[in-house]
Write a protein that holds these residues in place. Structure first.
Motif, mmCIF file in Angstrom:
data_model
loop_
_atom_site.group_PDB
_atom_site.id
_atom_site.type_symbol
_atom_site.label_atom_id
_atom_site.label_comp_id
_atom_site.label_asym_id
_atom_site.label_seq_id
_atom_site.Cartn_x
_atom_site.Cartn_y
_atom_site.Cartn_z
ATOM 1 N N TYR A 68 0.842 -1.193 0.000
ATOM 2 C CA TYR A 68 0.000 0.000 0.000
ATOM 3 C C TYR A 68 0.880 1.247 0.000
ATOM 4 O O TYR A 68 1.978 1.249 0.553
ATOM 5 C CB TYR A 68 -0.906 0.037 1.230
ATOM 6 C CG TYR A 68 -2.051 -0.940 1.196
ATOM 7 C CD1 TYR A 68 -3.133 -0.751 0.343
ATOM 8 C CD2 TYR A 68 -2.055 -2.053 2.025
ATOM 9 C CE1 TYR A 68 -4.188 -1.655 0.310
ATOM 10 C CE2 TYR A 68 -3.105 -2.955 2.007
ATOM 11 C CZ TYR A 68 -4.167 -2.752 1.141
ATOM 12 O OH TYR A 68 -5.207 -3.650 1.116
ATOM 13 N N ASN A 69 0.377 2.297 -0.590
ATOM 14 C CA ASN A 69 0.992 3.610 -0.498
ATOM 15 C C ASN A 69 0.603 4.181 0.867
ATOM 16 O O ASN A 69 -0.543 4.581 1.075
ATOM 17 C CB ASN A 69 0.474 4.499 -1.637
ATOM 18 C CG ASN A 69 1.139 5.857 -1.670
ATOM 19 O OD1 ASN A 69 1.452 6.433 -0.640
ATOM 20 N ND2 ASN A 69 1.345 6.373 -2.863
ATOM 21 N N GLY A 71 1.198 6.927 2.631
ATOM 22 C CA GLY A 71 0.690 8.288 2.733
ATOM 23 C C GLY A 71 -0.657 8.489 2.085
ATOM 24 O O GLY A 71 -1.421 9.372 2.488
ATOM 25 N N GLU A 72 -0.980 7.677 1.093
ATOM 26 C CA GLU A 72 -2.228 7.842 0.358
ATOM 27 C C GLU A 72 -3.325 6.923 0.871
ATOM 28 O O GLU A 72 -4.481 7.345 1.014
ATOM 29 C CB GLU A 72 -1.980 7.568 -1.130
ATOM 30 C CG GLU A 72 -3.189 7.805 -2.013
ATOM 31 C CD GLU A 72 -2.878 7.529 -3.481
ATOM 32 O OE1 GLU A 72 -3.300 8.315 -4.327
ATOM 33 O OE2 GLU A 72 -2.193 6.519 -3.754
ATOM 34 N N HIS A 73 -3.016 5.681 1.178
ATOM 35 C CA HIS A 73 -4.043 4.700 1.528
ATOM 36 C C HIS A 73 -4.529 4.838 2.960
ATOM 37 O O HIS A 73 -5.729 4.696 3.228
ATOM 38 C CB HIS A 73 -3.520 3.280 1.307
ATOM 39 C CG HIS A 73 -4.506 2.218 1.661
ATOM 40 N ND1 HIS A 73 -5.484 1.779 0.792
ATOM 41 C CD2 HIS A 73 -4.708 1.508 2.818
ATOM 42 C CE1 HIS A 73 -6.214 0.853 1.376
ATOM 43 N NE2 HIS A 73 -5.765 0.666 2.603
ATOM 44 N N PHE A 74 -3.625 5.106 3.910
ATOM 45 C CA PHE A 74 -3.998 5.109 5.320
ATOM 46 C C PHE A 74 -4.425 6.498 5.778
ATOM 47 O O PHE A 74 -3.859 7.512 5.373
ATOM 48 C CB PHE A 74 -2.840 4.618 6.183
ATOM 49 C CG PHE A 74 -2.561 3.144 6.041
ATOM 50 C CD1 PHE A 74 -3.281 2.216 6.765
ATOM 51 C CD2 PHE A 74 -1.582 2.696 5.167
ATOM 52 C CE1 PHE A 74 -3.026 0.858 6.637
ATOM 53 C CE2 PHE A 74 -1.326 1.346 5.020
ATOM 54 C CZ PHE A 74 -2.052 0.425 5.755
ATOM 55 N N GLY A 184 4.485 9.140 -0.648
ATOM 56 C CA GLY A 184 3.639 8.635 -1.713
ATOM 57 C C GLY A 184 2.332 9.400 -1.847
ATOM 58 O O GLY A 184 1.624 9.256 -2.844
ATOM 59 N N MET A 185 2.013 10.234 -0.839
ATOM 60 C CA MET A 185 0.781 11.021 -0.898
ATOM 61 C C MET A 185 0.891 12.170 -1.902
ATOM 62 O O MET A 185 -0.115 12.742 -2.303
ATOM 63 C CB MET A 185 0.432 11.582 0.481
ATOM 64 C CG MET A 185 1.397 12.625 1.005
ATOM 65 S SD MET A 185 1.038 13.100 2.720
ATOM 66 C CE MET A 185 -0.632 13.710 2.563
ATOM 67 N N ARG A 190 8.431 10.674 -6.338
ATOM 68 C CA ARG A 190 8.725 9.260 -6.500
ATOM 69 C C ARG A 190 8.723 8.573 -5.131
ATOM 70 O O ARG A 190 8.663 9.227 -4.097
ATOM 71 C CB ARG A 190 10.085 9.073 -7.190
ATOM 72 C CG ARG A 190 10.174 9.742 -8.546
ATOM 73 C CD ARG A 190 11.552 9.615 -9.128
ATOM 74 N NE ARG A 190 11.847 8.245 -9.518
ATOM 75 C CZ ARG A 190 13.057 7.834 -9.883
ATOM 76 N NH1 ARG A 190 14.072 8.679 -9.904
ATOM 77 N NH2 ARG A 190 13.256 6.577 -10.228
ATOM 78 N N ALA A 191 8.766 7.262 -5.131
ATOM 79 C CA ALA A 191 8.650 6.501 -3.890
ATOM 80 C C ALA A 191 9.815 6.774 -2.950
ATOM 81 O O ALA A 191 10.895 7.206 -3.357
ATOM 82 C CB ALA A 191 8.574 5.009 -4.205
#
Length: 454
Positions: A68-69, A71-74, A184-185, A190-191
């Motif tokens: 999971y990303n 910063g974006e998913h959680f 990642g948010m 880049r990662a």
């Protein structure tokens, strides 16, 4: 029958390795439940429990592997759950439990001291509570300083509140060698820390945090007391010497292999090339963050990083691998054999035979586990073997670096990687003691036999 079972259960007193293993299992289970809640996701949808179990295992075992990303998913709640698991997993749940006992002025029993001795990989219980107090103080101070410096740096590109949160999150994640990041948010980033490949502040602070987290609290305590005592223990001398040698050699090898690679070091400035090579050399030892695209590295570099991950960090730290002291003993044994010497001598000290046997056992068990897991994943996953070997070693060494396999893992693959992360954090020898009963003392010795070697 039930009465007999109840009596056996009351008589059952788990040994320190069993307590440690059970503690980690409880932490992972609790983290899995929290991460599977809809509130942990930014979309407010419940995560599949197996995915939540994987993420909780990765955080508790301070690995950093994730499909999971972060910063974006959680959501903020989910990120804080991960961070709490990383902090407790890095320090050790017994360390945190000891802090609670000290706060409430509860006496630390001898049995609890034995468990702390096992958790901190100490040879004796003498001074173990004082060491735990130092561990907590050092960790909080180092993480706070790292958080402030990173926050000041990031204040120039994001709001103050976000900069402070990013500084805290990445300082804790980095010091505990977890490897989680929030960048990642940003859709234009880049990662990991690739955006900061030539940033001197982010590189310097992150490298220092990784090294301090990787050398272990015993060495940090030894270094802080050096101005007064004017001497270092043998353990600290070996850890510092071997760690420095691995960083230097790793930096030179990565620099030479990637210097002409147009996808990694070649386009960077001279300082960027040095930072890029050094960062990958340091982070490969157990941290998991990266400033270069791991998939774009040459195969020779990727395989070399596998070797660095296998060695890992120091005992008593949040890092994994076979540990630098084990590696030093193996090299010492080879040198002693070549020179025709009977003893392994380091800094004018002879290494005890039981330490040598433990080093060999630990290395072979680690090697067999990695080989077995790589063979299993080669069957369950449709992926190049080097990527599978990289992923397996990263999971076992609790490094968290990946060549892209994590996001493509099948259900059996996820289970294998989770087991590797758990065994790697606990240690195969500790796990073996957990699963076996108390060893009985041998009453006799067999006659000595000789076999041909080489």
């Amino acid at each position: 029958m039930f009465g007999q079972f109840h009596k056996k259960l009351k008589r059952f007193r788990p040994n320190p390795p069993q307590v440690l293993a059970f503690g980690f299992i409880v932490m992972i289970a609790a983290g899995s439940v929290l991460l599977s809640l809809p509130v942990s996701s930014s979309s407010r949808t419940a995560m599949p429990f197996l995915d939540a179990l994987f993420m909780a295992t990765s955080a508790t075992c301070v690995t950093g592997l994730s499909f999971y990303n972060i910063g974006e998913h959680f959501s903020l709640f989910g990120q804080l759950v991960l961070l709490l698991l990383v902090q407790i997993g890095g320090l050790g749940f017994m360390t945190v439990a000891t802090l609670a006992a000290l706060v409430f002025r509860r006496r630390i029993s001898f049995r609890e001291r034995l468990i702390l001795q096992e958790a901190m990989n100490q040879a004796t219980t003498e001074g173990i509570v004082r060491l735990i107090q130092k561990v907590l103080l050092y960790a909080l101070v180092i993480e706070a300083v790292g958080a402030v410096v990173l926050a000041v740096r990031w204040m120039f590109e994001m709001p103050l509140g976000q900069a402070l949160y990013f500084g805290m999150f990445h300082s804790i994640s980095t010091f505990n060698n977890a490897g989680f990041d929030l960048f990642g948010m940003f859709p234009d980033r880049r990662a990991s820390l690739m955006h900061y490949v030539d940033d001197p502040v982010v590189n310097a602070v992150t490298i220092v945090l990784i090294i301090l987290g990787g050398i272990g609290f015993i060495v940090i305590s030894d270094l802080l007391s050096y101005p007064k005592q004017k001497k270092l223990t043998l353990h600290s001398k070996v850890v510092l010497t071997v760690s420095a040698a691995l960083i230097v050699v790793g930096t030179l090898v990565i620099f030479l292999f990637e210097l002409t690679n147009p996808h990694t070091l070649h386009p960077l400035s001279p300082f960027g090339k040095i930072f890029g090579a050094m960062f990958q050399s340091v982070t490969a030892r157990s941290a998991g963050l990266s400033t270069l695209d791991i998939e774009s590295l040459r195969q020779a570099t990727q395989f070399f990083i596998i070797l660095l991950m296998f060695v890992g960090a120091a005992p008593g730290s949040s890092g994994g691998g076979i540990k630098v002291t084990t590696f030093a003993i193996l090299i010492g044994a080879m040198v002693a054999m070549v020179r025709g010497k009977e003893d392994i001598v380091m800094f004018r000290y002879r290494i005890a035979k039981d330490r040598i046997y433990k080093a060999i056992t630990f290395t072979l068990l680690s090697f067999f586990l990695i080989v077995l897991a790589a063979m299993v994943l080669s069957t369950t996953e449709d992926y190049p073997f080097l990527g599978i070997l990289f992923e397996v070693t990263s999971a076992y060494a609790t490094t968290g670096m990946s060549m892209g396999l994590t996001s493509q893992l099948t259900t059996p693959g996820k289970i294998v990687i989770m087991l590797l992360m758990f065994i790697g954090r606990l240690g195969p020898v500790t796990l073996a003691f957990t699963l076996t009963s108390k060893a009985e003392k041998e009453l006799f010795r067999y006659p000595e036999g000789k076999i041909t070697i080489g």
